[in-house]
Write a protein that holds these residues in place. Structure first.
Motif, PDB file in Angstrom:
ATOM      1  N   ASN A 104       0.815  -1.211   0.000  1.00  0.00           N
ATOM      2  CA  ASN A 104       0.000   0.000   0.000  1.00  0.00           C
ATOM      3  C   ASN A 104       0.846   1.257   0.000  1.00  0.00           C
ATOM      4  O   ASN A 104       0.449   2.266  -0.594  1.00  0.00           O
ATOM      5  N   ALA A 105       2.004   1.233   0.652  1.00  0.00           N
ATOM      6  CA  ALA A 105       2.899   2.389   0.603  1.00  0.00           C
ATOM      7  C   ALA A 105       3.290   2.688  -0.840  1.00  0.00           C
ATOM      8  O   ALA A 105       3.266   3.846  -1.281  1.00  0.00           O
ATOM      9  N   LEU A 230       3.733   4.890   7.005  1.00  0.00           N
ATOM     10  CA  LEU A 230       3.757   3.563   6.384  1.00  0.00           C
ATOM     11  C   LEU A 230       5.183   3.053   6.261  1.00  0.00           C
ATOM     12  O   LEU A 230       5.458   1.869   6.511  1.00  0.00           O
ATOM     13  N   ASN A 231       6.100   3.928   5.892  1.00  0.00           N
ATOM     14  CA  ASN A 231       7.503   3.509   5.787  1.00  0.00           C
ATOM     15  C   ASN A 231       8.061   3.127   7.152  1.00  0.00           C
ATOM     16  O   ASN A 231       8.866   2.187   7.260  1.00  0.00           O
ATOM     17  N   LEU A 232       7.639   3.823   8.206  1.00  0.00           N
ATOM     18  CA  LEU A 232       8.097   3.440   9.542  1.00  0.00           C
ATOM     19  C   LEU A 232       7.513   2.087   9.942  1.00  0.00           C
ATOM     20  O   LEU A 232       8.190   1.281  10.587  1.00  0.00           O
ATOM     21  N   HIS A 465       7.276   9.089  18.126  1.00  0.00           N
ATOM     22  CA  HIS A 465       7.390  10.320  17.342  1.00  0.00           C
ATOM     23  C   HIS A 465       6.382  10.352  16.197  1.00  0.00           C
ATOM     24  O   HIS A 465       5.711  11.367  15.969  1.00  0.00           O
ATOM     25  N   VAL A 466       6.265   9.238  15.483  1.00  0.00           N
ATOM     26  CA  VAL A 466       5.354   9.245  14.331  1.00  0.00           C
ATOM     27  C   VAL A 466       3.901   9.313  14.796  1.00  0.00           C
ATOM     28  O   VAL A 466       3.043   9.866  14.092  1.00  0.00           O
TER      29      VAL A 466
END
Length: 574
Positions: A104-105, A230-232, A465-466
């Protein structure tokens, strides 16, 4: 006499069997089964595996009073295999989740890239068809603007306010030269630079640049944060898939998975309670991710709802050309006073020989690319996000229940079967089974847990953080994603609906609810044929002159194609 001897013989045999049972499993008559498994797993040279059981005095973990089929070298090989096995099981358990997020990213990034391209096409088409005399000079500002949009959206540290202002700064000399003060010659580069620098003071476009700054900030920032999150998520999974196990955990894994082989028990599996104690001990740090992972998914869900409402990137990007047109009309309406302000700040125009480049924008250049995408106009980014979040929500408890999943699905023996307890094959595990998390491991009878893995601590800090980013807490300008609908230049049709769920960007006012229904036709202005956009010039006597190009009627067919072919990834979630 014979009967008495027979009874004595049975009694002796029973005593021997009882003694053997009290000392543990009997050694295998040969190590053939162990050799086969060792060779099948390709753990090392077969010559190092005994053919018959031997004394295992040199073993450090798989110790036994009985003769063993293991050597110290084999124990080292088994140690490596045990860690590799658990890594493989971890990666298998997270494979579906990792694919869901990474797939999905990539899909969302592709959709955003196509949205940017379409928005650039719409803006270039506006200049070619409604303001053709300055289309060539407007090409560079338009291209640079949408390049900056992409850079910001995909993580580059650029300011939306800066690149929106830069676009209108660069556009003003072009508008002045061709619309506000047209002449037989062009303004000089030096004079154009003066106009560019003075644009913010002269304010030829009214409040349109400020409106564009607000809309771009509100639309792009949540989408950028969504992609970063999403990347995290992928990074979290990669980290927990490749854990560094402590020495005590590694020894426990060896004892659970391969020490039975030393006694010839190649088919035995660990008891459930025994498996849970070891895996919960080895994954104690990972279990600490659970709380933050749940918060991560909840925050993603909340941001997704906000993006479906006031922060709709499709609407803002695909209506940017409408804002540009409003800005140009505003400049033409205020032409007399603008000319006076320009004269005060830059003096009379300094001109040079005029060039007459035509429109260089190829309106059909993206047709083949667009044909690659789905023509289903009902699927939108909002629908895609909703479907993704609904699947992701199923993995909220993934890290909290990971040890139970591994033991229940992969590692442990089924209920009711004989199982390995670390020393022997038994009917049940009798030690206490501890819970998940670091604190619970103080009572773990199988694994000693010391401290926290710094790699896991780091990934937890990143999740914290995110989560703040997803909740809008790290942005001074947008303290919290505001779910109220905000007005915008082109307007969005909103239909009254009774069946409105919380992911449709619904809000309430008075006694009714509304459901935002965004279709591709909503993203364009009311008049999708850009030949209807009038180019107004003011003549010397103060009247207005409509100079709309007559050769733009073909745009209707082109825009219809663009609308039907809007960005929808052809990949499904599964």
């Amino acid at each position: 006499m014979g009967g008495k001897s027979l009874r004595l013989g049975f009694l002796t045999l029973a005593v021997l069997l009882l003694a053997a049972a009290s000392e543990g499993a009997e050694p295998p008559p040969s190590c053939e089964a162990v050799r086969k498994v060792f060779q099948l797993r390709r753990l090392g040279p077969l010559g190092g595996v005994p053919e018959f059981p031997r004394a295992g005095v040199d073993l450090q973990v798989c110790t036994s009073k009985n003769p063993t089929c293991c050597t110290k070298k084999m124990e080292e090989k088994y140690q490596t295999a045990a860690k590799q096995d658990i890594q493989q099981v971890l990666q298998t358990s997270s494979a579906t989740l990792k694919f869901l997020i990474s797939h999905n990213a990539a899909a969302f990034q592709e959709m955003f890239e196509m949205l940017i391209r379409l928005a650039e096409n719409y803006t270039s088409t506006l200049f070619c068809n409604a303001y053709g005399n300055m289309a060539a000079e407007a090409t560079v500002p338009v291209q640079e603007f949408f390049t900056d949009v992409g850079l910001f959206l995909f993580g580059t540290d650029v300011s939306t306010e800066e690149f929106v202002n830069r676009f209108f700064d660069t556009l003003f000399p072009v508008v002045y030269n061709h619309v506000l003060n047209p002449g037989p010659t062009d303004i000089s580069l030096e004079y154009g630079e003066c106009l560019r620098v003075a644009r913010r003071d002269i304010r030829p476009f009214g409040n349109i640049p400020e409106k564009a700054i607000e809309q771009m900030g509100r639309a792009l920032l949540p989408s950028r944060t969504f992609l970063q999150a999403l990347n995290l998520g992928i990074e979290v999974i990669n980290t927990t898939d490749h854990l560094h196990f402590s020495k005590d955990c590694s020894r426990a894994l060896l004892r659970m998975q391969y020490c039975p082989h030393c006694q010839g028990l190649t088919l035995s599996k660990p008891c459930m309670g025994y498996c849970l104690n070891i895996i919960r001990g080895c994954l104690a740090d990972v279990a600490e991710v659970d709380l933050h992972w749940r918060g991560y998914i909840q925050s993603l869900e909340e941001l997704s709802r906000a993006m479906s409402g006031a922060y709709n990137i499709e609407h803002v990007l695909l209506n940017f050309h409408s804002l540009v047109n409003d800005a140009l009309v505003q400049a033409q309406i205020n032409r007399p006073e603008l000319s006076e302000r320009v004269h005060k700040m830059c003096g009379p125009p300094v001109r040079k020989p005029k060039e007459f480049p035509g429109c260089s924008f190829d309106q059909n250049k993206d047709n083949q690319v667009l044909k690659m995408f789905s023509r289903d106009s009902e699927e939108t980014l909002t629908n895609r996000r909703k479907e993704f979040i609904s699947h992701l929500r199923l993995y909220r408890a993934f890290y909290g229940g990971l040890a139970d999943q591994l033991c229940g699905n992969e590692l442990a023996a089924a209920d009711g079967l004989l199982c390995w307890n670390g020393e022997d094959v038994v009917r049940s595990y009798t030690h206490r089974v501890v819970g998940s998390g670091i604190k619970a491991q103080s009572a773990n009878p199988e694994v000693k847990v010391k401290g926290t893995d710094p790699v896991i601590s780091q990934i937890i800090d990143k999740l914290k953080h995110v989560i703040q980013l997803l909740q809008g807490k790290s942005f001074p300008k947008y303290d919290k994603w505001d779910l109220q609908q905000t007005g915008s230049g082109g307007g969005v049709d909103e239909q009254i609906s009774g069946d409105c769920d919380d992911e449709d960007g619904c809000g309430g006012s008075g006694s009714g609810e509304f459901k935002r229904v965004l279709k591709i036709t909503d993203w364009m202005p009311d008049k999708t044929n850009l030949s209807d956009v009038k180019q107004i010039h003011q003549t010397n006597d103060g009247s207005t002159l409509d100079t709309t190009g007559a050769g733009c009627t073909a745009m209707a067919d082109y825009m219809t194609f663009m609308l039907i072919s809007l960005v929808i990834p052809f990949l499904s979630l599964w």
